[in-house]
Design a protein around this motif. Structure first.
Motif, PDB file in Angstrom:
ATOM      1  N   PRO A  83       0.812  -1.227   0.000  1.00  0.00           N
ATOM      2  CA  PRO A  83       0.000   0.000   0.000  1.00  0.00           C
ATOM      3  C   PRO A  83       0.841   1.270   0.000  1.00  0.00           C
ATOM      4  N   TRP A  84       0.162   2.387  -0.222  1.00  0.00           N
ATOM      5  CA  TRP A  84       0.810   3.686  -0.269  1.00  0.00           C
ATOM      6  C   TRP A  84       1.532   3.969   1.042  1.00  0.00           C
ATOM      7  N   HIS A  85       2.741   4.503   0.924  1.00  0.00           N
ATOM      8  CA  HIS A  85       3.514   4.888   2.102  1.00  0.00           C
ATOM      9  C   HIS A  85       4.571   5.894   1.667  1.00  0.00           C
ATOM     10  N   GLN A  86       5.204   6.543   2.614  1.00  0.00           N
ATOM     11  CA  GLN A  86       6.275   7.489   2.319  1.00  0.00           C
ATOM     12  C   GLN A  86       7.232   7.527   3.499  1.00  0.00           C
ATOM     13  N   HIS A  87       8.400   8.111   3.267  1.00  0.00           N
ATOM     14  CA  HIS A  87       9.428   8.179   4.304  1.00  0.00           C
ATOM     15  C   HIS A  87       9.945   9.606   4.428  1.00  0.00           C
ATOM     16  N   ALA A  88      10.433   9.940   5.616  1.00  0.00           N
ATOM     17  CA  ALA A  88      11.004  11.272   5.846  1.00  0.00           C
ATOM     18  C   ALA A  88      12.417  11.382   5.300  1.00  0.00           C
TER      19      ALA A  88
ATOM     20  N   GLY B  92       3.721   2.872  -8.184  1.00  0.00           N
ATOM     21  CA  GLY B  92       3.000   4.102  -8.462  1.00  0.00           C
ATOM     22  C   GLY B  92       3.478   5.217  -7.557  1.00  0.00           C
ATOM     23  N   VAL B  93       3.487   6.438  -8.087  1.00  0.00           N
ATOM     24  CA  VAL B  93       3.940   7.603  -7.337  1.00  0.00           C
ATOM     25  C   VAL B  93       2.777   8.576  -7.229  1.00  0.00           C
ATOM     26  N   ASP B  94       2.785   9.401  -6.179  1.00  0.00           N
ATOM     27  CA  ASP B  94       1.618  10.248  -5.897  1.00  0.00           C
ATOM     28  C   ASP B  94       1.354  11.312  -6.952  1.00  0.00           C
ATOM     29  N   ASP B  95       2.284  11.535  -7.887  1.00  0.00           N
ATOM     30  CA  ASP B  95       2.013  12.495  -8.955  1.00  0.00           C
ATOM     31  C   ASP B  95       1.360  11.820 -10.171  1.00  0.00           C
TER      32      ASP B  95
ATOM     33  N   GLY C 168       9.391  12.115   1.450  1.00  0.00           N
ATOM     34  CA  GLY C 168       8.039  12.645   1.371  1.00  0.00           C
ATOM     35  C   GLY C 168       7.257  12.258   0.144  1.00  0.00           C
ATOM     36  N   VAL C 169       7.845  11.473  -0.763  1.00  0.00           N
ATOM     37  CA  VAL C 169       7.148  11.061  -1.979  1.00  0.00           C
ATOM     38  C   VAL C 169       6.388   9.766  -1.699  1.00  0.00           C
ATOM     39  N   ALA C 170       5.064   9.831  -1.742  1.00  0.00           N
ATOM     40  CA  ALA C 170       4.246   8.653  -1.500  1.00  0.00           C
ATOM     41  C   ALA C 170       4.320   7.708  -2.690  1.00  0.00           C
ATOM     42  N   HIS C 171       4.404   6.427  -2.401  1.00  0.00           N
ATOM     43  CA  HIS C 171       4.501   5.435  -3.476  1.00  0.00           C
ATOM     44  C   HIS C 171       3.932   4.104  -2.998  1.00  0.00           C
ATOM     45  N   ASN C 172       3.527   3.290  -3.958  1.00  0.00           N
ATOM     46  CA  ASN C 172       3.113   1.932  -3.659  1.00  0.00           C
ATOM     47  C   ASN C 172       3.889   0.977  -4.547  1.00  0.00           C
ATOM     48  N   GLN C 173       3.579  -0.309  -4.443  1.00  0.00           N
ATOM     49  CA  GLN C 173       4.280  -1.288  -5.268  1.00  0.00           C
ATOM     50  C   GLN C 173       3.376  -2.484  -5.517  1.00  0.00           C
ATOM     51  N   VAL C 174       3.321  -2.912  -6.773  1.00  0.00           N
ATOM     52  CA  VAL C 174       2.561  -4.102  -7.142  1.00  0.00           C
ATOM     53  C   VAL C 174       3.525  -5.077  -7.800  1.00  0.00           C
TER      54      VAL C 174
END
Length: 266
Positions: free
Chosen positions: A28-33, A48-51, A68-74
């Protein structure tokens, strides 16, 4: 500013490295500092990236996510992710907020470095020398990765380097190998991937190439040594004298003994 330019002038601080297996499922979508490097030694799919951007990754590729870039992975196929978190020691302004994708490691050495950096040890914050060593090693990996990515987006060149490394290893070790997956382990990619890549680049299979190296070694020993055929069988990595003789006759058109006699003018 691209992260490559930022790396040229700024200090990297290693945070942590770890590995985890992934199945054919959605992460699922997540991001890191902090920055995150994700290496896919096995498996393929997309992130996938949030943009709205989607990056299709393949075995042997790396994705570098900015903070800070939200992303997921399939994952389309089960595999493994090797992850490294890091940051710059000082604030670096105006970096492009988009992931960087390197389609295939250009050097097996990078695979070794990433394996060591994701070995799962706790962050060595209590030992400044070890932390500095890991940070320097990671800096070298990042610079090499991004330089390779800028120089060639086409993964074919990197694939050819893996094949060249495999051929070199076989030329040196074919007579002592127990299994061809040792070659894949040496160059840093999976056996199935190397097997397909090797045939695509050379037109012959790994097994055929290894046999060729062994037969050439056998020919040299038959010509220039007095070793009996049984000894040559063992020295060249064949499982039995009968199998060696059958392969030799198929490849050379003569039995080992008749080849030796012919080489000695008999």
């Amino acid at each position: 500013m691209h992260v490559y330019e930022a790396l040229m002038d700024n200090e990297v601080v290693f945070q942590t490295g770890f590995r985890h297996r992934v199945g054919p499922r959605l992460c699922p979508w997540h991001q890191h500092a902090v920055w995150e490097l994700v290496y896919h030694p096995v498996g393929n799919g997309s992130t996938g990236v949030d943009d709205g951007t989607t990056i299709a990754f393949r075995e042997g590729s790396v994705v570098l996510y900015p903070p800070g870039v939200a992303h997921n992975q399939v994952n389309a196929l089960a595999g493994e992710d090797w992850c490294i978190h890091w940051q710059f020691a000082a604030t670096v302004p105006a970096l492009a907020p988009t992931p960087c994708y390197v389609p295939l490691l250009a050097s097996p050495i990078l695979h070794t470095d990433l394996r060591e950096l994701t070995c799962g040890n706790a962050p060595p914050f209590d030992d400044p020398a070890r932390l500095r060593a890991r940070s320097c090693r990671l800096t070298a990996v990042l610079l090499q990765l991004l330089a390779d990515g800028r120089a060639a987006a086409d993964p074919d060149a990197a694939g050819e380097q893996y094949v060249a490394a495999a051929r070199e290893y076989l030329n040196e070790q074919a007579t002592t190998l127990r299994h061809l997956d040792e070659v894949a382990a040496h160059v840093g990619i999976s056996y199935d991937y190397l097997r397909h890549l090797f045939r695509d680049v050379t037109g012959v299979s790994l097994h055929e190439y290894a046999q060729t190296v062994r037969i050439e070694q056998a020919k040299a020993l038959l010509e220039h040594s007095a070793f009996p055929v049984k000894t040559i069988t063992t020295l060249c990595g064949f499982s039995s004298t009968r199998y060696f003789a059958a392969v030799f006759r198929q490849r050379v058109g003569a039995t080992p003994m008749s080849y030796r006699q012919r080489a000695h003018g008999g």
